[in-house]
Design an enzyme around this catalytic site. Structure first.
Site, PDB file in Angstrom:
ATOM      1  CD  GLN A 176      10.460  -8.510  -5.010  1.00 13.53           C
ATOM      2  OE1 GLN A 176      10.328  -9.691  -4.706  1.00 13.53           O
ATOM      3  NE2 GLN A 176      11.621  -8.005  -5.434  1.00 13.53           N
ATOM      4  CB  SER A 177       5.694 -10.156  -8.430  1.00 11.15           C
ATOM      5  OG  SER A 177       4.715 -10.082  -9.450  1.00 11.15           O
ATOM      6  N   PRO A 178       3.324  -7.838  -7.491  1.00 10.98           N
ATOM      7  CG  PRO A 178       2.651  -5.904  -8.633  1.00 10.98           C
ATOM      8  CD  PRO A 178       3.871  -6.634  -8.147  1.00 10.98           C
TER       9      PRO A 178
END
EC number: 5.99.1.4
Length: 201
Positions: free
Chosen positions: A12-14
């Site tokens: 979920q890390s941009p």
């Protein structure tokens, strides 16, 4: 001796999203084998001094949005600065990626990882939802239903825990994190240095 790179991230890390395809292309260009290691960044933060986004100071949160916009525009990558389904747990997605690696190999797991990251940051999808994950896996050419079942096994959980322990042992404190020849590189904005390290392997 095989040329390898450990790839620690949370799905979920941009920042992992912004670097994922470029990293995959660099590894292919230099003949480097990726050791894909999705991990529990919450546990990593707990021992490395990191804070979840909601607990960071307002000025840090504000600057994060500025930088995400800059990088999105610089790379020409679509990115919703405040997606509908975020913050979101990455545990289920991480375990699906691990299940894909076990069943189909690293290339398939990398392809699925890219699809999951795009789902959060460009497609307004909820990667904590089992149906969403199954659909993403199927769209990536995998059997989503079977992978979901595999992801919910002790073997996958053990690998997820092991990846997290390895991240902590490698002094990881953020995502994405690349380890080349024992040297760590934090962030998609360090890919130029990763490339140089690949060239020395």
């Amino acid at each position: 001796m095989a040329k390898t790179c450990d790839y620690f991230f949370t799905p979920q890390s941009p920042w992992a999203y912004l670097g994922h395809e470029r990293f995959a292309a660099l590894a292919k260009q230099y003949g480097v084998q990726i050791s894909i290691k999705p991990c529990d960044m919450g546990k990593v933060f707990s021992v490395s001094g990191g804070l979840p986004l909601a607990k960071r100071a307002p000025q840090r949160q504000a600057y994060r949005l500025v930088e995400l916009k800059r990088w999105s525009e610089h790379l020409g990558m679509p990115l919703n600065l405040q997606p509908k389904f975020f913050p979101v747990s990455g545990d289920a997605a991480a375990k699906l990626i691990i299940a894909a690696r076990i069943a189909h190999g690293t290339e398939a797991a990398m392809r699925l990882t890219g699809a999951i990251m795009r789902a959060v940051w460009a497609e307004e999808k909820n990667i904590a939802d089992a149906g969403c994950l199954a659909g993403l896996a199927t769209d990536a050419g995998l059997d989503g239903k079977v992978l979901l079942q595999s992801a919910d096994t002790a073997a996958v959980q053990q690998e997820y825990d092991r990846n997290t322990d390895e991240a902590i042992a490698a002094n990881v404190f953020g995502a994405p994190w690349y380890v080349v020849g024992g040297e760590g590189f934090w962030g998609q904005d360090r890919l130029d240095f990763v490339e140089r390290a690949f060239g020395k392997l």
